[in-house]
Design a protein around this motif. Sequence first.
Motif, mmCIF file in Angstrom:
data_model
loop_
_atom_site.group_PDB
_atom_site.id
_atom_site.type_symbol
_atom_site.label_atom_id
_atom_site.label_comp_id
_atom_site.label_asym_id
_atom_site.label_seq_id
_atom_site.Cartn_x
_atom_site.Cartn_y
_atom_site.Cartn_z
ATOM 1 N N ASP A 69 -20.283 -6.242 2.458
ATOM 2 C CA ASP A 69 -20.273 -5.983 1.048
ATOM 3 C C ASP A 69 -19.740 -4.360 0.921
ATOM 4 O OD1 ASP A 69 -21.375 -8.457 0.291
ATOM 5 O OD2 ASP A 69 -23.411 -7.769 0.027
ATOM 6 N N LEU A 70 -20.046 -3.757 1.786
ATOM 7 C CA LEU A 70 -19.686 -2.388 1.821
ATOM 8 C C LEU A 70 -18.269 -2.267 2.036
ATOM 9 C CD1 LEU A 70 -20.281 0.765 1.506
ATOM 10 C CD2 LEU A 70 -20.801 0.569 4.130
ATOM 11 N N GLN A 71 -17.819 -2.905 3.271
ATOM 12 C CA GLN A 71 -16.323 -3.064 3.251
ATOM 13 C C GLN A 71 -15.634 -3.575 2.293
ATOM 14 O OE1 GLN A 71 -16.072 -0.951 6.344
ATOM 15 N NE2 GLN A 71 -14.582 -2.496 7.209
ATOM 16 N N SER A 72 -16.055 -4.658 1.401
ATOM 17 C CA SER A 72 -15.557 -4.925 0.414
ATOM 18 C C SER A 72 -14.994 -3.923 -0.737
ATOM 19 C CB SER A 72 -15.690 -6.528 -0.049
ATOM 20 O OG SER A 72 -17.011 -6.080 -0.513
ATOM 21 N N ARG A 73 -16.170 -3.198 -1.085
ATOM 22 C CA ARG A 73 -16.017 -2.158 -1.847
ATOM 23 C C ARG A 73 -15.394 -0.797 -1.732
ATOM 24 N NH1 ARG A 73 -21.562 -2.927 -1.457
ATOM 25 N NH2 ARG A 73 -21.837 -0.594 -1.120
ATOM 26 N N GLU A 74 -15.685 -0.384 -0.374
ATOM 27 C CA GLU A 74 -15.251 1.006 0.065
ATOM 28 C C GLU A 74 -15.245 0.950 1.681
ATOM 29 O OE1 GLU A 74 -15.805 5.650 -0.666
ATOM 30 O OE2 GLU A 74 -17.135 4.229 -1.535
ATOM 31 N N PRO A 75 -14.230 0.487 2.270
ATOM 32 C CA PRO A 75 -14.273 0.498 3.743
ATOM 33 C C PRO A 75 -14.695 1.660 4.389
ATOM 34 C CG PRO A 75 -12.205 -0.458 2.752
ATOM 35 C CD PRO A 75 -13.023 0.337 1.706
ATOM 36 N N LEU A 76 -15.573 1.371 5.310
ATOM 37 C CA LEU A 76 -16.176 2.470 6.135
ATOM 38 C C LEU A 76 -15.669 2.320 7.472
ATOM 39 C CD1 LEU A 76 -18.430 4.683 6.752
ATOM 40 C CD2 LEU A 76 -19.981 2.855 7.502
ATOM 41 N N VAL A 77 -15.204 1.160 7.979
ATOM 42 C CA VAL A 77 -14.787 1.142 9.302
ATOM 43 C C VAL A 77 -13.190 0.351 9.186
ATOM 44 C CG1 VAL A 77 -14.798 -0.149 11.549
ATOM 45 C CG2 VAL A 77 -16.879 0.797 10.385
ATOM 46 N N LEU A 78 -12.425 1.346 9.834
ATOM 47 C CA LEU A 78 -11.006 0.564 9.476
ATOM 48 C C LEU A 78 -10.421 0.391 11.167
ATOM 49 C CD1 LEU A 78 -9.449 2.887 6.838
ATOM 50 C CD2 LEU A 78 -10.256 0.631 6.738
ATOM 51 N N SER A 79 -9.778 -0.668 11.595
ATOM 52 C CA SER A 79 -9.278 -0.978 12.796
ATOM 53 C C SER A 79 -7.794 -1.004 12.670
ATOM 54 C CB SER A 79 -9.607 -2.310 13.251
ATOM 55 O OG SER A 79 -11.091 -2.239 13.614
ATOM 56 N N MET A 80 -7.121 0.019 13.551
ATOM 57 C CA MET A 80 -5.693 0.143 13.323
ATOM 58 C C MET A 80 -4.887 -1.220 13.854
ATOM 59 S SD MET A 80 -4.943 4.182 13.894
ATOM 60 C CE MET A 80 -3.373 3.975 13.649
ATOM 61 N N GLY A 81 -5.844 -1.827 14.809
ATOM 62 C CA GLY A 81 -5.141 -3.258 15.295
ATOM 63 C C GLY A 81 -4.865 -4.124 14.204
ATOM 64 N N ARG A 82 -5.586 -3.958 13.062
ATOM 65 C CA ARG A 82 -5.248 -5.007 11.900
ATOM 66 C C ARG A 82 -4.221 -4.489 10.968
ATOM 67 N NH1 ARG A 82 -10.757 -7.122 9.039
ATOM 68 N NH2 ARG A 82 -9.016 -7.532 7.611
ATOM 69 N N PRO A 83 -3.175 -5.205 10.798
ATOM 70 C CA PRO A 83 -1.808 -4.527 9.942
ATOM 71 C C PRO A 83 -2.505 -4.045 8.513
ATOM 72 C CG PRO A 83 -1.262 -6.295 10.933
ATOM 73 C CD PRO A 83 -2.815 -6.546 11.382
ATOM 74 N N ASP A 84 -3.613 -4.787 7.861
ATOM 75 C CA ASP A 84 -3.818 -4.336 6.336
ATOM 76 C C ASP A 84 -4.483 -3.038 6.634
ATOM 77 O OD1 ASP A 84 -5.916 -5.741 7.941
ATOM 78 O OD2 ASP A 84 -7.004 -6.417 5.929
ATOM 79 N N GLN A 85 -5.301 -3.063 7.767
ATOM 80 C CA GLN A 85 -6.360 -1.779 7.660
ATOM 81 C C GLN A 85 -5.716 -0.753 8.267
ATOM 82 O OE1 GLN A 85 -10.067 -2.289 9.790
ATOM 83 N NE2 GLN A 85 -10.769 -3.987 8.031
ATOM 84 N N ARG A 86 -4.529 -1.030 9.177
ATOM 85 C CA ARG A 86 -3.619 0.169 9.610
ATOM 86 C C ARG A 86 -2.909 0.747 8.554
ATOM 87 N NH1 ARG A 86 -1.355 1.016 14.674
ATOM 88 N NH2 ARG A 86 0.303 2.125 14.887
ATOM 89 N N ALA A 87 -2.382 0.059 7.530
ATOM 90 C CA ALA A 87 -1.797 0.585 6.570
ATOM 91 C C ALA A 87 -2.348 1.626 5.680
ATOM 92 C CB ALA A 87 -1.123 -0.500 5.592
ATOM 93 N N LEU A 88 -3.731 1.799 5.928
ATOM 94 C CA LEU A 88 -4.572 2.492 4.915
ATOM 95 C C LEU A 88 -4.579 3.842 5.599
ATOM 96 C CD1 LEU A 88 -7.468 0.184 4.029
ATOM 97 C CD2 LEU A 88 -5.520 0.766 2.605
ATOM 98 N N VAL A 89 -4.209 4.056 6.819
ATOM 99 C CA VAL A 89 -4.386 5.268 7.620
ATOM 100 C C VAL A 89 -3.268 5.713 8.271
ATOM 101 C CG1 VAL A 89 -6.917 4.999 7.944
ATOM 102 C CG2 VAL A 89 -5.322 4.333 9.764
#
Length: 342
Positions: free
Chosen positions: A321-341
Motif C-alpha cells: 500500500d505504501l509503495q503504491s502511494r509513495e514508494p519507499l524502496v526503488l530497485s534500479m534493476g526494474r526499468p519503471d523504478q530506475r526511471a524515477l532515480v
Amino acid sequence: MRTAVVICPGRGTYNASELGYLAAHFPDADVMADFENQRLAGDQPSLASLDGADRYSARTHGRGDNSAALIYAASLGDFLALDRSGIEVVAVTGNSMGWYTALACAGALSAADGFRVANTMGGLMQAAMIGGQMVYPWVGEDWVPEPGVRTTLLNLIAEIGSRPNHSLALSIDLGGMLVVAGDTAGLAAFETAVPRREDRFPMRLANHAAFHTALQAPVAARARATLPATLFGQPALPVIDGRGAIWWPGARARDTLRDYTLAAQVTETYDFTRAVAVAAREFAPDLFVILGPGTTLGGAVAQALILAGVQGLANRTDFKDLQSREPLVLSMGRPDQRALVT
C-alpha cells in the motif's frame, strides 16, 4: 531534494534476465576499460564477453570469479547513474559482497580498487569453494514473523553446528530469510530437520560457498596477503557494515576498515537486517535505492523495514500500500523504478 540510503546487492543477483545489463546501463567507458584491463591481466573472461553472451550459463556466469565482477560493475554503474540533482545520498550499505561495492560508492575504495577487491574475493572464494549455503524463511507469506520459528531455527543451527564432524552457522540474516552455511554434513542435517515450505525451501544456492562463517578463515587469510592496506581510505559518505556499525567519514583509521573487510566480514555472520534497520533509524531517508543488477533484494529490504516497524509497517499488505502511494524502496534493476532515480 529527496534523501536516499543506497543498498548494494550481493551474489546471486546477475542471472539470465540480466544479460546485457552492463552494455545497456554502465555510464563510464574509462572506468569500464580499467575493469577490463584488470580482467585481462588476470587472464579472465572480459566483462563484455560475459555480459554479451547469447545465453546465460550458471557454470560460467555463476562462478564466483565471474559473478562478483559482473555484480560489482553493474552496481557501481548504477550508483554512477543516479540523478544527483534530485537525490542526496546520505548513507550506503550492502548485502554480503555488496559491502565491497558499498565501500566504493562511499569513497573508501576507488572504483578501480573496489573492483580489484571484489574480483579478488570472488576468485579466492571460487578457488577454495569451501562449504555451501541455503536459504530458509522464518516469516509467513504475509511477511509477519511466525511465533517462535526464528528462535527454533537458530537453536537448531547451533545444535547441528556443535555435532562432531558437522559445521553449520548463520551466514546472513536477510530480512525474513535465514541464509545458512556449512559443510556437506551440516547442510544435509539442516535440510532433513526442517519442514519443506512453499515447495522450494530449504533452497540450496548454486556456486555459493559457506560465506560469512569460520570455514572461510583460509580465504580471509589469503585476501589479507593479497590486498594491501593502501587500497583503503576514509569514506566520504557514512557506510553501514554487516554488524550494523556505521563508518563515519574521518572517524577511524584506514587499517581498521581493511581489517574488518578482510576478516570479520568474511568469517562472521552478516546481519543485513540490522544494517537496513540502522539505516532507517539513523538517517530516516525518503528512499531506499537498491542498485542493480536484479530485483531479488527488494523483498528482503521490505521485510527488514517491516521488522524494524518503519513508518508503522506491519506486513506485506502495508508495504504494498505504501509503495503504491509513495514508494519507499526503488530497485534500479526494474526499468519503471530506475526511471524515477536516473
